[in-house]
Scaffold this active site. Structure first.
Site, PDB file in Angstrom:
ATOM      1  N   SER A 124       0.821  -1.223   0.563  1.00 19.50           N
ATOM      2  CA  SER A 124      -0.205  -0.437   0.117  1.00 19.50           C
ATOM      3  C   SER A 124       0.664   1.677   0.132  1.00 19.50           C
ATOM      4  O   SER A 124       1.897   1.188   0.581  1.00 19.50           O
ATOM      5  CB  SER A 124      -0.610  -0.002   1.304  1.00 19.50           C
ATOM      6  OG  SER A 124      -1.255   1.308   1.854  1.00 19.50           O
ATOM      7  N   TYR A 149      -2.285  -1.999  10.353  1.00 18.97           N
ATOM      8  CA  TYR A 149      -2.273  -2.177   9.024  1.00 18.97           C
ATOM      9  C   TYR A 149      -1.879  -1.559   8.595  1.00 18.97           C
ATOM     10  O   TYR A 149      -0.405  -2.600   7.654  1.00 18.97           O
ATOM     11  CB  TYR A 149      -3.815  -0.929   8.797  1.00 18.97           C
ATOM     12  CG  TYR A 149      -4.234  -1.686   7.196  1.00 18.97           C
ATOM     13  CD1 TYR A 149      -4.795  -2.429   6.709  1.00 18.97           C
ATOM     14  CD2 TYR A 149      -3.999  -0.677   6.859  1.00 18.97           C
ATOM     15  CE1 TYR A 149      -3.842  -2.832   5.264  1.00 18.97           C
ATOM     16  CE2 TYR A 149      -3.709  -0.225   5.372  1.00 18.97           C
ATOM     17  CZ  TYR A 149      -4.047  -2.036   4.686  1.00 18.97           C
ATOM     18  OH  TYR A 149      -3.624  -1.898   2.985  1.00 18.97           O
ATOM     19  N   LYS A 153       1.723  -3.692   6.659  1.00 24.23           N
ATOM     20  CA  LYS A 153       2.290  -3.887   5.323  1.00 24.23           C
ATOM     21  C   LYS A 153       4.044  -3.449   4.852  1.00 24.23           C
ATOM     22  O   LYS A 153       4.482  -4.581   4.562  1.00 24.23           O
ATOM     23  CB  LYS A 153       1.376  -2.948   4.612  1.00 24.23           C
ATOM     24  CG  LYS A 153       0.400  -3.310   4.602  1.00 24.23           C
ATOM     25  CD  LYS A 153       0.105  -4.176   3.238  1.00 24.23           C
ATOM     26  CE  LYS A 153      -1.267  -4.390   3.446  1.00 24.23           C
ATOM     27  NZ  LYS A 153      -1.934  -5.841   2.488  1.00 24.23           N
TER      28      LYS A 153
HETATM   29  N1  UFG Z   1     -13.110  10.257   3.005  1.00 25.58           N
HETATM   30  C1  UFG Z   1     -14.161  10.525   3.192  1.00 25.58           C
HETATM   31  N2  UFG Z   1     -16.087  10.797   3.634  1.00 25.58           N
HETATM   32  C2  UFG Z   1     -15.825   9.319   3.831  1.00 25.58           C
HETATM   33  C3  UFG Z   1     -14.517   8.051   3.474  1.00 25.58           C
HETATM   34  C4  UFG Z   1     -13.214   8.957   3.480  1.00 25.58           C
HETATM   35  O1  UFG Z   1     -14.289  12.703   2.940  1.00 25.58           O
HETATM   36  O2  UFG Z   1     -16.103   8.827   4.657  1.00 25.58           O
HETATM   37  C5  UFG Z   1     -12.363  10.974   2.295  1.00 25.58           C
HETATM   38  C6  UFG Z   1     -10.768  10.895   3.431  1.00 25.58           C
HETATM   39  O3  UFG Z   1     -10.622  12.016   4.073  1.00 25.58           O
HETATM   40  C7  UFG Z   1      -9.534  10.809   2.516  1.00 25.58           C
HETATM   41  C8  UFG Z   1     -10.569  10.241   0.640  1.00 25.58           C
HETATM   42  O4  UFG Z   1     -11.447  10.123   1.407  1.00 25.58           O
HETATM   43  O5  UFG Z   1      -9.933  12.423   1.758  1.00 25.58           O
HETATM   44  C9  UFG Z   1     -10.201   9.255   0.755  1.00 25.58           C
HETATM   45  O6  UFG Z   1     -10.355   8.066   1.958  1.00 25.58           O
HETATM   46  P1  UFG Z   1     -10.394   6.431   2.012  1.00 25.58           P
HETATM   47  O7  UFG Z   1     -10.560   6.064   3.308  1.00 25.58           O
HETATM   48  O8  UFG Z   1     -11.285   6.125   1.087  1.00 25.58           O
HETATM   49  O9  UFG Z   1      -8.697   6.585   1.847  1.00 25.58           O
HETATM   50  P2  UFG Z   1      -7.725   6.711   1.951  1.00 25.58           P
HETATM   51  O10 UFG Z   1      -6.495   7.182   1.325  1.00 25.58           O
HETATM   52  O11 UFG Z   1      -7.959   7.080   3.221  1.00 25.58           O
HETATM   53  O12 UFG Z   1      -7.086   5.146   2.617  1.00 25.58           O
HETATM   54  C10 UFG Z   1      -6.256   4.325   1.511  1.00 25.58           C
HETATM   55  C11 UFG Z   1      -6.671   2.595   1.614  1.00 25.58           C
HETATM   56  C12 UFG Z   1      -5.290   2.737   3.033  1.00 25.58           C
HETATM   57  C13 UFG Z   1      -4.517   2.859   2.642  1.00 25.58           C
HETATM   58  C14 UFG Z   1      -4.374   4.549   2.290  1.00 25.58           C
HETATM   59  C15 UFG Z   1      -2.392   4.459   1.661  1.00 25.58           C
HETATM   60  O13 UFG Z   1      -7.846   2.422   1.906  1.00 25.58           O
HETATM   61  O14 UFG Z   1      -6.338   1.249   2.643  1.00 25.58           O
HETATM   62  O15 UFG Z   1      -5.098   4.332   1.507  1.00 25.58           O
HETATM   63  O16 UFG Z   1      -2.209   5.827   1.012  1.00 25.58           O
HETATM   64  F1  UFG Z   1      -3.485   2.375   3.670  1.00 25.58           F
END
Ligand code: UFG
Length: 337
Positions: A124, A149, A153
Site C-alpha cells: 500500500s 494496518y 504492510k
Molecule cells: N473520505 C471522506 N469521507 C468518508 C471517507 C473518506 O471524506 O466517509 C475522504 C478521506 O478523508 C480521504 C479520501 O476520502 O481524503 C479517501 O479516503 P479513503 O478512506 O477512501 O482512502 P485513504 O486514502 O484514507 O486510504 C487508502 C486505503 C488504505 C491505505 C491508504 C494509503 O484505504 O488502505 O489509502 O494511502 F492505507
C-alpha cells in the site's frame, strides 16, 4: 501458469482472478471468507465460464496450506489475504500483526518447501508515510506509518526484502496500491465491506442507494484548491491488470521489484463527487465534517516505473469507476448475498 491467489474472493483478489483467467492462467483460490463471500466464486464462474479451485482456509493453518501446495504444481503466488481496516487495526493491533504477518510467514515457508519462487505482494502507498515531495516515487524512503494496518504492510515489505536477499533465486514484487475504487463493468463483482465502510467510494454508493443518509466529507479546509484531500484513485480492473503484467516480469527472474500502482493523477473528494454525478446522473448528498485524524492532504503516485518496466498504464477514469461502482451497488444493494 498456475497461480495461487490468497484472498482471491476479496475486492481486488476477485477482479484479479477474472483477469488471470482471461490472460490464460489457472487461478487456485485460498480465502478464509472472513471479509468475503462464497457467492463471489459463482460470480467469477459466471463471468469467466471457469470455476477456479477454491480452498476455504486461513493461511496460518500451515498444515492445511501445505496440502494445497501438494495438490497443485504452483508457478506463482499473489498474496492479497489480510486484514485491511485502518480504523479497526488501531483497536486490534495483535489481531492485525498476528494475522497479516503470520499468514505471510506461513505462506513463505510453504513456498520454500515446495520450490515456488515467484510472489506478488499487495502492499500500500501507506508505507510512504508523509512523502517528502509529490508525486511519490518507489525510491522514496519509507515513512512513519500511523496505524497497525499500515505498519503490518511496511513490516511485511521488510520481511520480503530480507528474505529475497537471503534467497536470490526468489522473485518478489511489492505492489504499492494507491486508492482502488470501481467495480467490474458487469456489476457482478465489487467492493462489499462488512459494516460501515471506511473508504470513500463504498460509502458514497451506500448513500446513493439509500442505506445511509449522507456522506460526511472529512474536512474542506486543507491546503488544496477546493479544500478537500487529494488522492490517486485507480479503477480496480486496471489494478487487477497490473498484477497480470507484473507476473510476466517476475518469471524473468528480477529478484525484488517494487511498483506503484496508481494513475499519477490526483483527484479531490469534491472532484470525486462531481465525477460521480457526471458518470451516473446521481447527486451525492453530503455534509462537511471535521478532518479525519491521520489523513494527509495530498497523495498521488509517479507511475513511470511500471510503465517503463512493465508497459503498464491505468486507463480507466474516475468517472468510469464511479459508474461501475454505482452499477454494482444498484445490482447488489445489500452487498453480495
Ligand atoms: N473520505 C471522506 N469521507 C468518508 C471517507 C473518506 O471524506 O466517509 C475522504 C478521506 O478523508 C480521504 C479520501 O476520502 O481524503 C479517501 O479516503 P479513503 O478512506 O477512501 O482512502 P485513504 O486514502 O484514507 O486510504 C487508502 C486505503 C488504505 C491505505 C491508504 C494509503 O484505504 O488502505 O489509502 O494511502 F492505507
Amino acid at each position: 501458469m498456475n497461480i495461487l491467489v490468497t484472498g482471491g474472493l476479496g475486492f481486488i483478489g476477485s477482479h484479479t482472478v477474472v483477469e488471470l483467467v482471461s490472460a490464460g492462467h489457472t487461478p487456485i483460490i485460498v480465502d478464509d471468507l472472513v471479509n468475503s463471500k462464497l457467492e463471489v466464486l459463482n460470480r467469477i464462474e459466471k463471468l469467466t465460464h471457469v470455476r477456479p479451485v477454491f480452498y476455504e482456509l486461513d493461511l496460518c493453518e500451515e498444515e492445511k496450506l501445505d496440502m494445497v501446495f501438494q495438490a497443485h504444481p504452483i508457478d506463482a503466488v499473489i498474496h492479497f489475504a489480510g486484514l485491511k481496516a485502518v480504523g479497526e487495526s488501531v483497536g486490534k493491533p495483535l489481531e492485525y500483526y498476528s494475522n497479516n504477518l503470520g499468514s505471510t510467514l506461513s505462506l513463505l515457508r510453504r513456498m520454500v518447501a515446495h520450490g515456488v519462487k515467484n510472489l506478488i505482494f499487495s502492499s500500500s502507498a501507506t508505507v510512504y508515510g508523509t512523502p517528502p515531495s509529490l508525486p511519490i516515487k518507489e525510491d522514496f524512503p519509507l515513512g512513519e506509518t500511523t496505524n497497525p494496518y499500515g505498519t503490518s504492510k511496511a513490516m511485511i515489505e521488510r520481511i520480503l526484502s530480507d528474505f529475497c536477499k537471503a534467497n536470490p533465486d526468489f522473485n518478489i514484487a511489492l505492489l504499492r496500491y494507491f486508492n482502488p475504487i470501481g467495480a467490474h463493468a458487469s456489476g457482478e463483482l465489487g467492493e462489499d465491506p462488512n459494516g460501515i465502510p471506511n473508504n470513500l467510494m463504498p460509502y458514497v454508493t451506500q448513500v446513493v442507494v439509500g442505506r445511509r443518509p449522507y456522506l460526511t466529507v472529512f474536512g474542506d479546509d486543507y491546503d488544496t484548491p477546493d479544500g478537500t484531500c487529494i488522492r490517486d484513485y485507480i479503477h480496480v480492473v486496471d489494478l487487477a491488470i497490473g498484477h497480470v503484467m507484473t507476473l510476466k516480469k517476475l518469471v524473468q527472474n528480477p529478484g525484488l521489484v517494487i511498483y506503484n500502482l496508481g494513475t499519477g493523477k490526483g483527484t479531490s473528494v469534491f472532484e470525486v463527487l462531481e465525477a460521480f454525478e457526471k458518470g451516473t446522473g446521481v447527486k451525492v448528498p453530503y455534509k462537511v465534517g471535521p478532518r479525519r485524524p491521520g489523513d494527509l492532504p495530498r497523495l498521488y503516485a509517479n507511475c513511470d516505473k511500471a510503465f517503463e518496466e512493465l508497459g503498464y498504464k491505468a486507463t480507466r477514469t474516475v468517472e468510469e469507476a464511479c459508474r461501475d461502482a454505482y452499477n454494482f451497488q444498484k445490482k447488489n444493494p445489500n452487498g453480495i448475498e
